[in-house]
Design an enzyme around this catalytic site. Structure first.
Site, PDB file in Angstrom:
ATOM      1  N   GLU A 193     -23.679 -27.821 -11.391  1.00 37.81           N
ATOM      2  CA  GLU A 193     -23.648 -28.095 -12.839  1.00 37.81           C
ATOM      3  C   GLU A 193     -24.055 -29.525 -13.150  1.00 37.81           C
ATOM      4  O   GLU A 193     -24.716 -29.778 -14.160  1.00 37.81           O
ATOM      5  CB  GLU A 193     -22.252 -27.761 -13.392  1.00 37.81           C
ATOM      6  CG  GLU A 193     -22.023 -26.251 -13.462  1.00 37.81           C
ATOM      7  CD  GLU A 193     -20.571 -25.817 -13.431  1.00 37.81           C
ATOM      8  OE1 GLU A 193     -19.694 -26.638 -13.787  1.00 37.81           O
ATOM      9  OE2 GLU A 193     -20.304 -24.653 -13.057  1.00 37.81           O
ATOM     10  N   TYR A 217     -11.923 -27.570 -13.563  1.00 37.06           N
ATOM     11  CA  TYR A 217     -11.734 -26.830 -12.304  1.00 37.06           C
ATOM     12  C   TYR A 217     -10.336 -27.040 -11.724  1.00 37.06           C
ATOM     13  O   TYR A 217      -9.812 -26.166 -11.034  1.00 37.06           O
ATOM     14  CB  TYR A 217     -12.817 -27.222 -11.285  1.00 37.06           C
ATOM     15  CG  TYR A 217     -14.137 -26.565 -11.592  1.00 37.06           C
ATOM     16  CD1 TYR A 217     -14.423 -25.293 -11.118  1.00 37.06           C
ATOM     17  CD2 TYR A 217     -15.078 -27.195 -12.400  1.00 37.06           C
ATOM     18  CE1 TYR A 217     -15.618 -24.664 -11.428  1.00 37.06           C
ATOM     19  CE2 TYR A 217     -16.279 -26.576 -12.715  1.00 37.06           C
ATOM     20  CZ  TYR A 217     -16.542 -25.312 -12.218  1.00 37.06           C
ATOM     21  OH  TYR A 217     -17.718 -24.683 -12.544  1.00 37.06           O
TER      22      TYR A 217
END
Length: 403
Positions: free
Chosen positions: A136, A94
């Protein structure tokens, strides 16, 4: 986020509507140029067609429009989070995405990196990344706690290939390590990753598991995308999989996804178009293992018998289970296709003409197929009085899952 930052992000909505795809296209080129290893995580077919840039542009726009209350996006976040887990995307990834996205906004809109707008988007992206990472993390933990499941990629061999139609072949996969397989939910998918000769790199794709959980194999049923030499290009992964001989090894991620059979004890109606029948077969086979506790309707639409996968399987189940009702529509039946035996309706599927007994109001409905097909069926079901909350759908192709 501060009220000022929220206002700044909201102020970019018109720009995103106008130039979103140009921005996200630039972003992907920048990120994959700087981090070529990510080419084995991203679907380069969607890069080639521009579909990935379109999907991301839509997501960024939706986020900007809902910046005051991003919780409305949670169902989409969950859908994407399962896909990220199936591709083994981790928290540090990310940072790479964030850095390239902010620089892309700066470069495409000609705004210095020190501008408050970039700062506002950095905060907004940070919030969104945290939401994905925590969602997640939960899914990764579930995999860790599931007997037979695994994290990341695991080597499987192609144990058997079975031709199901002119386009679709089922591939039976067994773990090379000989270890256990998990009990997944019927309707979930895996990612497979294969080396694509033409690209010189590995490529992942998602495929629905096309049968209920088995002790010693996973099964996917893959439609070969041949391309037509003009606007439709051949699918890199589907053609590679069709070409691999039995005994070949490929990489596979653990079963995941949030489209699956919710309640076997209810009446269930499955409506599919083309290769969208794969999760429906998995759910139907799951009900067979439970001896089909309730009546089931199985409706399928495709072009003709030549491309009608698993028709014999359905035929055999119907002979064995009187509770199974079926309806098949062939859009372009061949002369040899027998009406009443191979199919029931010539032309496109039209649910408004279907017998009410096949579409009970109190059932759960599952739709899978191309996006226009599903939108049409959803509309027709709601028009017939089926509550929208009882209709569950899984898109395949861009933006949704796989195939």
């Amino acid at each position: 986020m501060t009220p000022q930052q929220i206002d700044l992000v909201k102020a970019t909505v018109p720009v995103l509507r106008e130039n979103g795809v140009a921005l996200t296209g630039y972003f992907y080129n920048r990120m994959l140029g700087n981090n070529p290893a990510l080419k084995e995580t991203f679907n380069m077919g969607h890069q080639r067609s521009g579909a990935q840039a379109q999907a991301l542009a839509g997501a960024v726009l939706a986020y900007a429009e809902n910046i005051e209350d991003p919780s409305v996006l949670l169902p989409v976040v969950e859908l994407i989070a399962h896909k990220h887990v199936s591709l083994n995307i981790q928290a540090p990834d990310y940072n790479i995405v964030g850095e390239n996205l902010l620089h892309s906004i700066s470069e495409v809109l000609s705004i210095p990196m020190e501008d408050p707008l970039i700062d506002a988007w950095a905060t907004a992206y940070g919030q969104l990344a945290d939401l994905f990472i925590s969602t997640e993390k939960t899914i990764y933990e579930q995999h860790q706690q599931t007997k037979g499941s695994w994290l990341g990629w695991r080597n499987f061999k192609i144990a058997q290939k079975v031709v199901e139609s002119d386009e679709i072949t089922s591939i039976y996969l067994q773990p090379v390590d000989g270890g256990d397989l998990p009990k997944y939910e019927a309707g979930q998918y895996i990612s497979v990753r294969v080396f694509v000769e033409e690209l010189g790199l590995k490529q992942p794709r998602q495929y629905t598991l096309s049968t209920s959980p088995q002790a010693d194999y996973l099964r996917i049923s893959v439609k070969r995308e041949p391309g037509n030499g003009t606007d439709q290009v051949a699918g890199w992964v589907s053609n590679t999989l069709h070409g691999l001989p039995e005994g070949s090894e490929i990489e596979v991620s653990a079963p995941t996804g949030n489209f699956y059979l919710i309640d076997p004890a209810k009446r269930n109606v499955f409506i599919s178009g083309g290769v969208g029948l794969t999760p429906m077969i998995a759910m139907l086979n799951q009900l067979v293992t439970l001896d089909m506790p309730q009546p089931v309707t199985f409706i399928h639409a495709c072009r003709s018998k030549q491309v009608h996968a698993m028709h014999q399987h359905i035929h055999d189940l119907k002979a064995k289970y009187p509770r199974l009702s079926t309806l098949t529509a062939y859009e372009f039946p061949h002369q040899a296709d027998k009406l009443g035996e191979d199919y029931d309706v010539a032309g496109r599927l039209d649910l408004s003409t279907v017998d009410a007994a096949l579409l009970p109001v109190n059932a759960d409905y599952y739709l899978c197929g191309p996006m226009p097909f599903m939108a049409e069926q959803q509309k027709a079901l709601v028009a017939r009085g089926i509550p929208a909350e009882n209709i569950h759908s899984e898109a395949f192709g861009t933006g949704g899952v796989h195939h």
